[in-house]
Design a protein around this motif. Structure first.
Motif, short mmCIF file in Angstrom:
data_model
loop_
_atom_site.label_atom_id
_atom_site.label_comp_id
_atom_site.label_asym_id
_atom_site.label_seq_id
_atom_site.Cartn_x
_atom_site.Cartn_y
_atom_site.Cartn_z
N PRO A 1 -3.49 -4.79 -7.73
CA PRO A 1 -4.52 -4.31 -6.80
C PRO A 1 -5.72 -3.75 -7.55
CG PRO A 1 -2.67 -2.78 -6.89
CD PRO A 1 -2.25 -3.98 -7.66
N ASP B 1 -3.98 0.62 -1.75
CA ASP B 1 -4.75 -0.62 -1.75
C ASP B 1 -4.04 -1.62 -0.85
OD1 ASP B 1 -5.98 -3.20 -2.60
OD2 ASP B 1 -6.84 -1.98 -4.20
N ASP C 1 0.84 -1.20 0.00
CA ASP C 1 0.00 0.00 0.00
C ASP C 1 0.87 1.25 0.00
OD1 ASP C 1 -2.15 1.68 0.17
OD2 ASP C 1 -2.61 1.26 2.26
N THR D 1 -4.06 -4.82 -1.28
CA THR D 1 -3.56 -5.93 -2.09
C THR D 1 -2.23 -5.56 -2.71
OG1 THR D 1 -5.81 -6.64 -2.62
CG2 THR D 1 -4.04 -7.43 -4.06
#
Length: 611
Positions: A543, A597, A520, A599
């Protein structure tokens, strides 16, 4: 009435020379010198006594005196191949390889086929960077005796320098067949295996070298690097510390130790080795320079500048210290101070490509476009495919043409986007990517990104993935990428003068491959790949933020990263998708847009070169 001095008694001078040689061989240097000077008292133009005094001076580290004695001897009698060779050896030890080469050529003119002279001639050519000529010369030496260990060792070095690693390996193994405990050959064999990404094979070679020569630093450094490649980080750190116990001024060990501690999150230990060195050697220019490099890399810029300034004050004629000073001044934005240093260095070292590129950057940032272009072209004159110089010239063209028509056309012609199929052996793309991600998850075993590279907020694998790993998903991916690259290369137009298309030879090989995992807020700074020809990235996990407005996590092209004075927008962006491959010239500026994000964004990137 003038009288000539009486000639010395018959046999007196040969007897004195023999007595001096005997004393010299027995380590009685003072007695040998006294005896040779007795000869000169009897015959001031005795060439033998002069050249023997030269050898004594060289053994004592008195290089200027040694050179003077040998040159006087040769002035009296030029037909002394042994003295010419000894003078060449002296020049070579002083870093004057061109002068050494002239001496060896003159010696060989008097004694053709002498293996020692042929070997040293090859050695001087190697020092001059004339590798093809050096290889011919060392082969000439080996033609006089195929088991000449110094020539075999030099051949291995020459082949290694030409990136002919398999041949270098053979030469090193020939040395070891003749001398199994030869430390130089063991170290060089380990380097050659590591260069071929055969890390498990290199490890026992490194350990054997350490066992045989634990007091030397080189075996420990090789072991540290191979252990790092193998992911054995703790033992690698221990080996680096062994290097520093043997040589506190080893730059590679300091740099690699700090970088490894950073990636493992052990930030409290980052400066321990450097600070200990400075406490012991507070006024040593090398210590100050090493410290400046580490401090600059890890965010202590003011301390780095201060230490660099102190180092230059203590050793103002050292070009390495001047280079560091210029680099730090560029980083700090002190362009007016950096530029004259770089101009002086390029005048002193005109064959140094990075110096010309640094000068071009400094001039570009000051708006001196014509002078910057000239500096970049000086780099290209040394290497027509220098990726950084090509990138600089493209940036200068764009500054002259705000429409960026040329660079936009280059992107259209050169950037390829391909969504790869599912390889054989997997039911669908999702399962294939999941299996590949499982492998990569084990390899992302550090905490922080390599600070000297372009990744921010994430991790990056070490070693060359496609050369080293044999996991089925990575092997399948490698083969898919190579097949797509071959088609991409085959479609290139025939344009021998083009900096990209002109390098096409037919085959390609991986110069490097690695996985990046951005978390992230992560991104890649804008950069080029100086060691590549074709660069590429394959996306395994993307992501969800990449589907939103704002192009989060996208790959962008055309933003140069030269300094705050040069601000140009991106010219093109590619959306990442799982299973997507993007190919582009290594000299093309590229980076990624930060994303928000949970992911991770996981890729495998690589560089390819012609083969």
């Amino acid at each position: 009435m003038f009288r000539r001095p009486a000639p010395p008694p018959a046999g007196a001078i040969p007897a004195l020379l023999q007595a001096g040689l005997t004393a010299q061989r027995q380590g009685q240097a003072a007695l040998a010198e006294q005896t040779y000077r007795q000869v000169l008292a009897l015959d001031p133009r005795n060439a033998d006594a002069l050249q023997l005094l030269g050898l004594l001076a060289k053994q004592a580290g008195q290089m200027a005196a040694a050179r003077d004695f040998m040159e006087k001897s040769l002035k009296i009698n030029r037909r002394q191949p042994n003295v010419l060779s000894n003078l060449g050896n002296l020049h070579l030890a002083e870093g004057r390889a061109a002068d050494a080469l002239a001496c060896y050529d003159a010696a060989l003119a008097l004694a053709p086929g002498n293996q020692d002279y042929l070997y040293h001639r090859a050695k001087s050519l190697h020092a001059l960077g004339k590798l093809a000529e050096a290889e011919k010369a060392v082969q000439a030496s080996l033609s006089r005796g195929s088991q000449h260990l110094p020539s075999l060792q030099l051949l291995a070095l020459i082949l290694f320098g030409q990136d002919r690693l398999a041949a270098a390996e053979v030469a090193n193994r020939q040395v070891l067949a003749l001398a199994p405990d030869n430390i130089i050959a063991l170290n060089n064999l380990a380097l050659t295996l590591r260069g071929q990404h055969r890390y498990p094979e290199a490890e026992p070679i490194c350990r054997r070298a350490v066992a045989l020569a634990s007091a030397q630093k080189e075996p420990w450094l090789n072991l540290a690097n191979v252990l790092s490649d193998l992911g054995q980080y703790e033992e690698s750190i221990g080996a680096l510390r062994e290097v520093l116990r043997r040589d506190v001024f080893d730059r590679d060990a300091h740099r690699n130790l700090a970088r490894r501690l950073w990636t493992l999150g052990r930030t409290a230990e980052l400066f321990q080795a450097v600070d200990q060195m400075l406490r012991q050697w507070p006024d040593h220019p090398t210590a100050l320079d090493i410290a400046a490099g580490i401090q600059a890399e890890f965010g202590r810029g003011e301390e780095a500048l201060a230490n660099s300034a102190r180092a230059v004050t203590l050793a103002p004629d050292d070009p390495a210290l001047q280079r560091r000073r210029a680099d730090l001044l560029l980083r700090a934005g002190h362009l007016a101070e950096a530029t004259p240093i770089l101009r002086a260095l390029t005048a002193r070292l005109p064959q140094d490509k990075p110096l010309w590129n640094d000068l071009a950057v400094a001039l570009t940032r000051q708006g001196e476009v014509a002078a910057a272009r000239e500096a970049a072209r000086s780099s290209l004159a040394l290497d027509p495919y220098d990726q950084y110089a090509i990138a600089l010239l493209a940036t200068l063209d764009r500054l002259a043409d705000p429409t960026a028509l040329a660079e936009r056309a280059a992107i259209d012609r050169c950037v390829g986007v391909f969504d790869l199929p599912t390889p054989d052996g997997w039911a669908d793309r999702g399962q294939f990517l999941a299996d590949a991600l499982t492998v990569l998850d084990r390899l992302h075993d550090t905490v922080n990104e390599p600070i000297h590279l372009t990744l921010r907020r994430g991790t990056q694998t070490s070693a060359n993935l496609f050369a080293f790993r044999h996991d089925p998903p990575l092997v399948a991916l490698r083969e898919m990428i190579l097949a797509q690259v071959q088609a991409y290369v085959a479609a290139m137009p025939a344009d021998p003068a083009h900096p990209y298309f002109g390098r096409r030879k037919g085959g390609v090989r991986f110069a490097g491959s690695w996985s990046s995992r951005l978390r992230d807020g992560g991104f890649h700074t804008h950069h080029i790949h100086p060691e590549g020809w074709i660069s590429g990235v394959f996306y395994l996990q993307v992501p969800r933020a990449a589907d939103k407005a704002g192009q989060e996590g996208w790959l962008t092209f055309g933003v140069p990263n030269l300094g705050p004075e040069i601000s140009l927008p991106a010219l093109h962006a590619v959306q990442p998708r799982p299973g997507r491959l993007v190919l582009f010239p290594s000299f093309m500026w590229h980076g990624t847009v930060p994303f928000q994000d949970e992911t991770p964004r996981i890729t495998i990137a690589f560089d390819l070169v012609p083969d």
